[in-house]
Design a protein around this motif. Structure first.
Motif, PDB file in Angstrom:
ATOM      1  N   PHE A 149       0.886  -1.192  -0.117  1.00  0.00           N
ATOM      2  CA  PHE A 149      -0.092   0.019  -0.171  1.00  0.00           C
ATOM      3  C   PHE A 149       1.013   0.996   0.028  1.00  0.00           C
ATOM      4  N   ALA A 150       2.269   1.266   0.503  1.00  0.00           N
ATOM      5  CA  ALA A 150       2.910   2.461   0.534  1.00  0.00           C
ATOM      6  C   ALA A 150       4.531   2.151   0.079  1.00  0.00           C
ATOM      7  N   PRO A 151       5.024   2.898  -0.687  1.00  0.00           N
ATOM      8  CA  PRO A 151       6.660   2.551  -0.825  1.00  0.00           C
ATOM      9  C   PRO A 151       7.376   2.827   0.265  1.00  0.00           C
ATOM     10  N   TRP A 152       8.609   2.150   0.411  1.00  0.00           N
ATOM     11  CA  TRP A 152       9.518   2.350   1.360  1.00  0.00           C
ATOM     12  C   TRP A 152      10.242   3.537   1.163  1.00  0.00           C
ATOM     13  N   LYS A 153      10.302   4.151   2.544  1.00  0.00           N
ATOM     14  CA  LYS A 153      11.211   5.456   2.607  1.00  0.00           C
ATOM     15  C   LYS A 153      12.587   5.357   3.439  1.00  0.00           C
ATOM     16  N   GLY A 154      12.496   4.343   4.307  1.00  0.00           N
ATOM     17  CA  GLY A 154      13.554   4.410   5.368  1.00  0.00           C
ATOM     18  C   GLY A 154      13.578   5.389   6.348  1.00  0.00           C
ATOM     19  N   LEU A 155      14.641   5.519   7.042  1.00  0.00           N
ATOM     20  CA  LEU A 155      14.554   6.298   8.348  1.00  0.00           C
ATOM     21  C   LEU A 155      15.502   7.696   8.043  1.00  0.00           C
ATOM     22  N   ALA A 156      16.333   7.541   6.818  1.00  0.00           N
ATOM     23  CA  ALA A 156      17.526   8.559   6.983  1.00  0.00           C
ATOM     24  C   ALA A 156      16.884   9.947   6.584  1.00  0.00           C
ATOM     25  N   TRP A 157      15.731   9.622   5.981  1.00  0.00           N
ATOM     26  CA  TRP A 157      15.143  11.029   5.150  1.00  0.00           C
ATOM     27  C   TRP A 157      14.846  12.030   6.549  1.00  0.00           C
ATOM     28  N   ALA A 158      14.352  11.267   7.487  1.00  0.00           N
ATOM     29  CA  ALA A 158      13.883  12.216   8.642  1.00  0.00           C
ATOM     30  C   ALA A 158      15.056  13.018   9.359  1.00  0.00           C
ATOM     31  N   LEU A 159      16.146  12.574   9.141  1.00  0.00           N
ATOM     32  CA  LEU A 159      17.331  13.257  10.007  1.00  0.00           C
ATOM     33  C   LEU A 159      17.415  14.727   9.727  1.00  0.00           C
ATOM     34  N   PRO A 160      17.436  15.496  10.714  1.00  0.00           N
ATOM     35  CA  PRO A 160      17.559  17.088  10.739  1.00  0.00           C
ATOM     36  C   PRO A 160      18.690  17.541   9.657  1.00  0.00           C
ATOM     37  N   GLU A 161      18.528  18.546   9.088  1.00  0.00           N
ATOM     38  CA  GLU A 161      19.878  18.907   8.249  1.00  0.00           C
ATOM     39  C   GLU A 161      20.971  19.089   8.928  1.00  0.00           C
ATOM     40  N   GLY A 162      22.152  18.878   8.549  1.00  0.00           N
ATOM     41  CA  GLY A 162      23.459  19.037   9.312  1.00  0.00           C
ATOM     42  C   GLY A 162      23.797  18.015  10.051  1.00  0.00           C
ATOM     43  N   VAL A 163      22.872  16.951  10.343  1.00  0.00           N
ATOM     44  CA  VAL A 163      23.248  15.664  11.157  1.00  0.00           C
ATOM     45  C   VAL A 163      24.016  14.791  10.192  1.00  0.00           C
ATOM     46  N   PRO A 164      25.254  14.239  10.693  1.00  0.00           N
ATOM     47  CA  PRO A 164      25.995  13.514   9.842  1.00  0.00           C
ATOM     48  C   PRO A 164      25.203  12.302   9.509  1.00  0.00           C
ATOM     49  N   ARG A 165      25.184  11.744   8.056  1.00  0.00           N
ATOM     50  CA  ARG A 165      24.478  10.597   7.772  1.00  0.00           C
ATOM     51  C   ARG A 165      24.973   9.399   8.504  1.00  0.00           C
ATOM     52  N   ILE A 166      24.018   8.646   8.684  1.00  0.00           N
ATOM     53  CA  ILE A 166      24.289   7.457   9.566  1.00  0.00           C
ATOM     54  C   ILE A 166      23.758   6.198   8.783  1.00  0.00           C
ATOM     55  N   PRO A 167      24.493   5.138   8.650  1.00  0.00           N
ATOM     56  CA  PRO A 167      24.021   4.038   7.847  1.00  0.00           C
ATOM     57  C   PRO A 167      22.751   3.497   8.288  1.00  0.00           C
ATOM     58  N   GLU A 168      21.715   3.140   7.427  1.00  0.00           N
ATOM     59  CA  GLU A 168      20.631   2.980   7.547  1.00  0.00           C
ATOM     60  C   GLU A 168      20.499   1.831   8.790  1.00  0.00           C
ATOM     61  N   ALA A 169      21.345   0.812   8.776  1.00  0.00           N
ATOM     62  CA  ALA A 169      21.224  -0.282   9.760  1.00  0.00           C
ATOM     63  C   ALA A 169      21.383   0.176  11.145  1.00  0.00           C
ATOM     64  N   LEU A 197      21.327   3.266  12.148  1.00  0.00           N
ATOM     65  CA  LEU A 197      20.037   4.024  12.673  1.00  0.00           C
ATOM     66  C   LEU A 197      18.861   3.419  12.935  1.00  0.00           C
ATOM     67  N   TRP A 198      18.492   2.246  12.485  1.00  0.00           N
ATOM     68  CA  TRP A 198      17.329   1.212  12.926  1.00  0.00           C
ATOM     69  C   TRP A 198      17.808   0.799  14.302  1.00  0.00           C
ATOM     70  N   ALA A 199      18.837   0.341  14.418  1.00  0.00           N
ATOM     71  CA  ALA A 199      19.536  -0.112  15.741  1.00  0.00           C
ATOM     72  C   ALA A 199      19.282   1.128  16.858  1.00  0.00           C
ATOM     73  N   LEU A 200      19.701   2.360  16.696  1.00  0.00           N
ATOM     74  CA  LEU A 200      19.630   3.424  17.670  1.00  0.00           C
ATOM     75  C   LEU A 200      18.366   3.815  17.724  1.00  0.00           C
ATOM     76  N   VAL A 201      17.637   3.976  17.034  1.00  0.00           N
ATOM     77  CA  VAL A 201      16.075   4.295  17.200  1.00  0.00           C
ATOM     78  C   VAL A 201      15.374   3.119  18.087  1.00  0.00           C
TER      79      VAL A 201
END
Length: 258
Positions: free
Chosen positions: A87-107, A109-113
């Protein structure tokens, strides 16, 4: 039952007053309102239980069913994600990080959240959820226990879902784009969820167990809507069709054991 009159009357009046005063979900004060709303049933339960001599078990003696209460919401959230993809395409979590925050690997990021969700579920969310659990899986369950596990689950689940109605209609809780239908979906969701919470309460031997379950679910359920495109409130995430399907499967398993 006067306990229900008091709970619905006070809760719904609080929600209406907050709305008329201009409170909205985007407001910083909304979190305080939400916690207060959750504790209205708890305060009613404490007052009436003391007056009527109804026991509200609050012994803090963890057992293995507390682990179930802590981890089941995470499993429910993660399993709802693949069921949402039709019903909905995948987006992941990285897109929700605020501007200026260092990019974190998706895996990572999931573990941290998820770790943050588990921590919140066992601390601040636990204390907030206890307000509801004192009434729904505490006082009301003790009043309805003689009817049996499943009939009482249906009755508690229905009342619990209906209690959320002002939050859905006025503030868009869980279903911001489909508020009227959202009230019905919320009732279906609480009907499906109540047996698992009652199971945790009975096997856990304390109201802390369902409060842990409830608090953790509140902490992690939003991930099932954040990681996919929110195309339709009723068709994606834990509080949509995927969550209902998974809880129905769990209840079929539970039906053979309770």
């Amino acid at each position: 039952m006067r306990a229900l009159y008091w709970t619905f009357g006070l809760s719904w009046s609080l929600a209406l007053a907050a709305y008329l005063l201009g409170l909205r979900p985007q407001s910083p004060a909304y979190l305080a309102f939400a916690v207060l709303y959750m504790w209205v049933p708890g305060l009613v339960a404490l007052a009436l239980a003391r007056k009527e001599g109804v026991g509200l078990p609050l012994a803090f003696r963890p057992n293995r069913f507390w682990l179930f209460a802590w981890l089941f919401p995470v499993a429910l959230t993660l399993l709802s994600l693949p069921l949402s993809l039709p019903f909905a395409p995948w987006k992941g979590l990285a897109w929700a990080l605020p501007e200026g925050v260092p990019r974190i690997p998706e895996a990572a990021l999931w573990a941290l959240v998820l770790l943050q969700g588990l921590f919140a579920g066992a601390t601040v969310n636990l204390l907030a959820a206890l307000g509801e659990e004192l009434f729904w899986r505490g006082y009301l369950w003790e009043k309805l226990r003689k009817r049996g596990f499943w009939p009482a689950s249906l009755e508690i689940g229905f009342y619990w879902g209906l209690w959320h109605a002002p939050l859905v209609l006025l503030f868009g809780h869980n279903y911001p784009d489909h508020r009227l239908l959202g009230v019905g979906m919320m009732v279906l969701f609480t009907l499906a969820l109540t047996p698992a919470l009652l199971y945790a309460r009975e096997r856990g031997g304390s109201l802390w167990a369902p409060a842990l379950f409830h608090g953790t679910l509140n902490a992690v359920a939003g991930l099932s809507l954040l990681a996919v495109e929110r195309t339709h409130d009723l068709l994606v995430g834990v509080v949509g069709l995927p969550g209902l399907f998974l809880l129905a499967l769990f209840n079929l398993w539970l039906r053979r054991r309770v």
